[in-house]
Design a protein around this motif. Structure first.
Motif, short mmCIF file in Angstrom:
data_model
loop_
_atom_site.label_atom_id
_atom_site.label_comp_id
_atom_site.label_asym_id
_atom_site.label_seq_id
_atom_site.Cartn_x
_atom_site.Cartn_y
_atom_site.Cartn_z
N TYR A 71 4.93 13.84 44.88
CA TYR A 71 4.82 14.32 45.34
C TYR A 71 4.79 13.78 47.20
CZ TYR A 71 4.26 17.92 41.79
OH TYR A 71 4.35 18.69 40.80
N PHE A 73 6.16 10.94 47.83
CA PHE A 73 7.84 9.69 48.20
C PHE A 73 8.67 10.56 47.20
CE2 PHE A 73 3.83 6.60 48.43
CZ PHE A 73 3.28 6.54 49.77
N GLY A 75 10.77 13.06 47.56
CA GLY A 75 11.71 14.30 48.78
C GLY A 75 12.15 12.91 49.04
N ALA A 76 11.32 11.64 49.91
CA ALA A 76 12.07 10.82 50.57
C ALA A 76 13.07 9.80 50.30
CB ALA A 76 10.86 10.37 51.59
N VAL A 77 12.46 9.14 49.06
CA VAL A 77 13.47 8.20 47.93
C VAL A 77 14.27 9.01 47.86
CG1 VAL A 77 12.91 6.95 46.75
CG2 VAL A 77 10.60 7.33 47.71
N SER A 78 14.57 10.17 46.67
CA SER A 78 15.35 10.33 45.36
C SER A 78 15.80 11.81 45.79
CB SER A 78 15.33 10.50 43.97
OG SER A 78 13.49 9.43 43.62
N GLY A 79 15.33 12.44 46.89
CA GLY A 79 15.86 13.62 47.62
C GLY A 79 14.98 14.73 46.98
N SER A 80 14.18 14.50 45.89
CA SER A 80 13.75 16.53 45.29
C SER A 80 12.49 15.45 44.02
CB SER A 80 14.30 16.48 44.41
OG SER A 80 15.34 16.12 43.19
N THR A 81 11.55 15.68 43.91
CA THR A 81 10.57 15.50 43.57
C THR A 81 10.82 15.54 41.98
OG1 THR A 81 9.52 17.83 43.03
CG2 THR A 81 8.45 16.50 44.71
N TYR A 84 12.92 11.92 41.23
CA TYR A 84 12.29 11.25 42.01
C TYR A 84 11.27 11.39 40.65
CZ TYR A 84 9.21 7.84 43.30
OH TYR A 84 7.81 6.96 43.87
N VAL A 217 9.96 2.24 43.94
CA VAL A 217 11.57 1.95 44.13
C VAL A 217 11.98 0.87 43.83
CG1 VAL A 217 10.85 2.81 46.83
CG2 VAL A 217 10.90 0.08 46.20
#
Length: 282
Positions: A71, A73, A75-81, A84, A217
């Motif tokens: 929760y 990272f 959205g920031a890493v994959s666009g959605s939880t 990710y 990542v």
């Protein structure tokens, strides 16, 4: 007046089981290797009642890393939880098991410092039963922690494309790698019989392996020198192999082979070393 004669009890009523055993010439059979190992494994599991921190960490560490990083990272890493979580969960599963392996070594170090180790060595049992019993209890803890991560992932919406066979194969691989690390910490505990020192050494080794990896990542955005470390990091290969098995991804074979090689290499070196140190302490 005559005194009544004393009543004589049958000899068999006063004969102890040991006397009967000696009279018949029978000897107590030595416990087999598996029976002795199972007994020590059960002892290690019962010790959790007196040191619940081992079980708490087996629960808290998987939940903390899986929920927190998803929760924070996702959205920031994959666009959605959700996306990710598909990438992260196999990695946090590998990382969680690797981290809790240190407590097996700490338990062994405590047995050495309290004198229990020396008492067990005096028993007429297979020399490796003490070490193997600890591995059996470790395997139970690793399976328990793995179950928590998988169930938590399903609750959070993770749906493994590899299905049950892929999940079971990934868990088996991670548990095998964790057991090889258990042998490493057993050797460390016999060299440095201090639980706090064992945990400190394990943290120094496991923290860089956990965070300088592909667990959180993809390494493509990392500096070149860090990518080189990630590529030779055995935990990265275990996480990648587990990710491929659970998500039914192509190209898993290379990571799987390297994971098995790393597991076998660690066990081949640390297993005999732990047994050698075990015998040497006597």
């Amino acid at each position: 007046m005559s005194t009544p004669a004393a009543v004589t009890r049958p000899a068999t009523a006063q004969t102890s089981p040991i006397d009967i055993l000696l009279a018949t010439g029978r000897q107590h059979r030595r416990a087999g290797a598996l029976a002795a190992s199972a007994t020590f494994g059960r002892r290690a599991m019962l010790k959790i009642k007196h040191d619940p921190k081992q079980l708490v960490d087996s629960i808290a560490i998987p939940i903390l890393f899986t929920v927190l990083f998803t929760y924070l990272f996702g959205g920031a890493v994959s666009g959605s939880t959700g996306d990710y979580l598909t990438f992260l969960l196999p990695g946090t599963l590998s990382m969680s098991i690797a981290i809790v392996t240190m407590y097996g070594g700490a338990r062994l170090a405590k047995d050495v410092t309290t004198g229990a180790f020396d008492r067990f060595r005096s028993l007429s049992i297979w020399r490796g039963a003490f070490v193997l019993g600890g591995l059996l209890s470790d395997a139970a803890r690793y399976l328990f922690a793995s179950g928590i991560v998988v169930v938590l992932g399903l609750i959070m919406g993770y749906r493994p494309e590899g299905g049950a066979p892929g999940v079971l194969a990934a868990v088996a691989l991670i548990v095998a790698f964790g057991l090889s690390l258990s042998l490493l910490w057993a050797a460390v505990a016999l060299l440095v019989p201090d639980p706090a020192v064992v945990i400190s050494i394990a943290n120094v080794v496991l923290m860089p392996l956990s965070f300088a990896s592909n667990i959180f990542v993809q390494p493509g955005t990392m500096p070149g020198w860090l990518q080189a470390f990630v590529e030779v990091n055995p935990l990265s290969h275990v996480a990648a192999a587990a990710r491929g098995l659970m998500n039914d991804a192509a190209g898993t074979g290379g990571s799987l082979v390297w994971s098995l090689i790393a597991t076998a290499a660690i066990a081949a070196v640390c297993g005999p070393l732990a047994l050698h140190l075990y015998n040497k302490r006597g």
